[in-house]
Scaffold this active site. Structure first.
Site, PDB file in Angstrom:
ATOM      1  N   LYS A  22      75.032  -8.436 -46.225  1.00 11.02           N
ATOM      2  CA  LYS A  22      74.200  -7.295 -46.647  1.00 11.02           C
ATOM      3  C   LYS A  22      73.775  -6.468 -45.437  1.00 11.02           C
ATOM      4  O   LYS A  22      73.938  -5.247 -45.424  1.00 11.02           O
ATOM      5  CB  LYS A  22      72.945  -7.800 -47.380  1.00 11.02           C
ATOM      6  CG  LYS A  22      71.892  -6.728 -47.584  1.00 11.02           C
ATOM      7  CD  LYS A  22      70.667  -7.255 -48.287  1.00 11.02           C
ATOM      8  CE  LYS A  22      69.571  -7.786 -47.390  1.00 11.02           C
ATOM      9  NZ  LYS A  22      68.834  -6.782 -46.606  1.00 11.02           N
ATOM     10  N   ASN A  23      73.258  -7.148 -44.418  1.00 11.79           N
ATOM     11  CA  ASN A  23      72.687  -6.409 -43.281  1.00 11.79           C
ATOM     12  C   ASN A  23      73.746  -5.730 -42.421  1.00 11.79           C
ATOM     13  O   ASN A  23      73.421  -4.852 -41.626  1.00 11.79           O
ATOM     14  CB  ASN A  23      71.818  -7.333 -42.421  1.00 11.79           C
ATOM     15  CG  ASN A  23      70.482  -7.617 -43.089  1.00 11.79           C
ATOM     16  OD1 ASN A  23      70.193  -7.084 -44.159  1.00 11.79           O
ATOM     17  ND2 ASN A  23      69.670  -8.461 -42.477  1.00 11.79           N
ATOM     18  N   CYS A 116      55.608  -3.105 -45.506  1.00 16.61           N
ATOM     19  CA  CYS A 116      56.277  -3.913 -46.523  1.00 16.61           C
ATOM     20  C   CYS A 116      55.644  -5.282 -46.461  1.00 16.61           C
ATOM     21  O   CYS A 116      54.830  -5.548 -45.587  1.00 16.61           O
ATOM     22  CB  CYS A 116      57.776  -3.969 -46.271  1.00 16.61           C
ATOM     23  SG  CYS A 116      58.206  -4.937 -44.834  1.00 16.61           S
ATOM     24  N   ARG A 121      56.293  -2.926 -39.761  1.00 18.32           N
ATOM     25  CA  ARG A 121      57.645  -2.450 -39.478  1.00 18.32           C
ATOM     26  C   ARG A 121      57.732  -0.939 -39.242  1.00 18.32           C
ATOM     27  O   ARG A 121      58.335  -0.201 -40.020  1.00 18.32           O
ATOM     28  CB  ARG A 121      58.589  -2.855 -40.612  1.00 18.32           C
ATOM     29  CG  ARG A 121      58.691  -4.341 -40.757  1.00 18.32           C
ATOM     30  CD  ARG A 121      59.519  -4.737 -41.930  1.00 18.32           C
ATOM     31  NE  ARG A 121      60.916  -4.951 -41.587  1.00 18.32           N
ATOM     32  CZ  ARG A 121      61.816  -5.397 -42.449  1.00 18.32           C
ATOM     33  NH1 ARG A 121      61.492  -5.643 -43.684  1.00 18.32           N
ATOM     34  NH2 ARG A 121      63.057  -5.582 -42.080  1.00 18.32           N
ATOM     35  N   ASP A 304      65.185 -14.325 -40.382  1.00 17.42           N
ATOM     36  CA  ASP A 304      65.649 -14.319 -41.778  1.00 17.42           C
ATOM     37  C   ASP A 304      66.015 -15.712 -42.301  1.00 17.42           C
ATOM     38  O   ASP A 304      66.370 -15.851 -43.471  1.00 17.42           O
ATOM     39  CB  ASP A 304      66.864 -13.379 -41.919  1.00 17.42           C
ATOM     40  CG  ASP A 304      66.452 -11.913 -41.935  1.00 17.42           C
ATOM     41  OD1 ASP A 304      65.239 -11.639 -41.963  1.00 17.42           O
ATOM     42  OD2 ASP A 304      67.349 -11.042 -41.916  1.00 17.42           O
ATOM     43  N   ARG A 396      68.047  -8.532 -54.300  1.00 15.82           N
ATOM     44  CA  ARG A 396      68.333  -7.532 -53.270  1.00 15.82           C
ATOM     45  C   ARG A 396      69.331  -8.063 -52.253  1.00 15.82           C
ATOM     46  O   ARG A 396      70.070  -7.284 -51.655  1.00 15.82           O
ATOM     47  CB  ARG A 396      67.043  -7.161 -52.514  1.00 15.82           C
ATOM     48  CG  ARG A 396      66.130  -6.223 -53.253  1.00 15.82           C
ATOM     49  CD  ARG A 396      64.991  -5.768 -52.351  1.00 15.82           C
ATOM     50  NE  ARG A 396      65.492  -5.555 -51.004  1.00 15.82           N
ATOM     51  CZ  ARG A 396      64.898  -5.984 -49.887  1.00 15.82           C
ATOM     52  NH1 ARG A 396      63.757  -6.615 -49.940  1.00 15.82           N
ATOM     53  NH2 ARG A 396      65.431  -5.762 -48.710  1.00 15.82           N
TER      54      ARG A 396
END
Ligand code: UD1
Length: 417
Positions: A22-23, A116, A121, A304, A396
């Site tokens: 994803k990233n 968030c 961030r 993560d 997500r």
């Protein structure tokens, strides 16, 4: 809203496929704004964040197709420069269209992402870098309005290694006039994947994967086909799933080198993890032991994976210490794990985990993407039934996680809340 209902206590065994990252896919999709020729991407994971990105590219005026993990993007000569708040608030990474828009059309109107759940961030490092390249910014009604003539190369030194900031500036620099140096750049494999994609389009980049990246601007890029790298964070989640359930999983397409720090810690905990021709084999036949981790920029322990390794620490013998050094508010999973019987004490950015013999199923609430994964892992190991609510966070970033885990023995069902 969906929830996952997990009947825990089954050792997972078998082969589980790792999806595209994803990233890595998000910045690479945004980078396609930099060219007017078609680009085709393979191994693009089917995730909510990817669909949000495609929706944003469509709003910017691109022609996009996405099916069977293959995406095709053609950016027109004239782009619409606005990323609206409704999309940006669901996905902070939308801010990655800023660099490509400034480089291609000299203007961008992007909603300011705001805070968030895992911390403030800010994007100050992105904006400071663009300003050094000749862009000007105003803030109007919650939008960052950026304008520039042709961006020019600059010597940019980040105050801290930021993944998104490095990616945004890298994308802008490939079409800027002259040479750009990015110092104290992020070294994450996803930055390298973005650079490799840009190189395949004719960009001139050196030093990606180190903390100093040199970019020489070119006048245009050409279309290409590119395969996105496997998702090291999803892969790490599967390795932990093998350990926490006392099972044996082969994570196919799992990158080994990019996960070395995580693999070494899981081995310290007592897991057996080996590289094979197909991926990475993880098993756990012995009792687990506690370890200490500190999250760091790559090649350090990834933030993560912090929530996921904390789930397995909860069941390891002895104490473990987790220091979160990247984000200021990334222990949202802790109170939920404690509802399942975990013993954890937080002091500032440090969590002390004391291993318990077993966790017990409970209704829990997911608060962010990786926290959700941690609760699923805890649910897989717990006695009884765990209900993980608000799993839109999980969707997500994890491609049909319940199907993948059920195929290796888990008992998970998705229901409407
Ligand atoms: C990316 C990843 C995210 C991961 C994070 C750190 C994507 C889409 N997301 O997020 O999953 O957790 O890297 O590995 O790739 N910061 C500033 N000013 C800035 C930019 C960042 O102070 O202008 C701070 C952040 O608040 C944070 C730290 O720098 O404390 C690292 O953030 P950054 O590397 O930018 O994370 P993201 O790119 O947002």
């Amino acid at each position: 809203m969906d929830k996952l209902i997990i009947e825990g206590g089954v050792p997972l065994t078998g082969v589980v496929e790792v999806s595209g990252s994803k990233n890595a896919a998000l910045p690479i999709l945004f980078a396609s704004i930099l060219l007017t020729e078609p680009v085709v991407f393979h191994n693009v994971p089917d995730l909510r964040d990817i669909r949000t990105t495609i929706a944003l590219l469509l709003l910017l005026g691109c022609d996009c197709g996405y099916e069977n993990r293959k995406a095709r993007v053609v950016a027109p000569g004239v782009l619409h420069p606005e990323a609206p708040y409704d999309l940006v608030r669901t996905m902070r990474a939308s801010v990655l269209c800023l660099g490509p828009l400034l480089a291609r059309i000299g203007q961008a109107r992007v909603a300011l992402p705001g805070g968030c759940s895992i911390g403030a961030r800010p994007v100050d490092q992105h904006l400071k870098g663009f300003e050094q390249m000749g862009a000007h910014f105003d803030l109007e009604e919650g939008y960052i309005i950026g304008r520039c003539r042709k961006l020019r190369g600059a010597h940019i030194s980040f105050d801290l290694p930021t993944v998104g900031g490095t990616e945004n500036l890298l994308m802008a620099a490939v079409l800027a006039e002259g040479e750009t140096i990015l110092e104290n750049a992020a070294r994450e494999p996803e930055v390298v994947d973005l650079a490799n994609f840009l190189l395949s389009c004719g960009a001139r980049i050196e030093g990606h994967g180190t903390s100093c990246i040199h970019i020489t601007g070119v006048s245009s890029l050409h279309g290409t086909e590119y395969t996105v790298m496997p998702d090291r964070i999803e892969a790490a989640t599967f390795l932990v799933a093998a350990g926490i359930t006392g099972g044996e999983l082969l994570a196919r397409s799992c990158p080994f080198a990019e996960l070395e720090t995580v693999i070494l810690k899981l081995r310290d905990m007592g897991m057996e993890i080996t590289a094979t021709a197909d991926g990475v084999l993880a098993k756990c036949a012995r009792p687990l032991r506690g370890v200490d981790i500190t999250t760091q920029p790559y090649p350090g322990f990834p933030t993560d994976v912090q929530a996921q390794i904390m789930a397995i620490m909860c069941l390891a013998e002895g104490a473990s210490i987790v220091q979160e050094s990247i984000f200021e508010n990334r222990f949202m999973h802790v109170l939920e794990l404690m509802r399942m019987g975990a013993q954890i004490k937080i002091t500032g950015r440090t969590a002390l985990v004391r291993g318990v013999k077993r966790l017990a199923g409970a209704p829990v609430m997911a608060s962010d993407l990786r926290a959700s994964a941690s609760l699923v892992l805890a649910g897989l190991a717990a006695r009884g039934t765990t209900e993980v609510r608000r799993i839109y966070h999980l969707d997500r970033g994890y491609e049909r996680i319940e199907n993948k885990l059920n195929a290796v023995g888990a008992r998970i069902r998705r229901e409407k809340e």
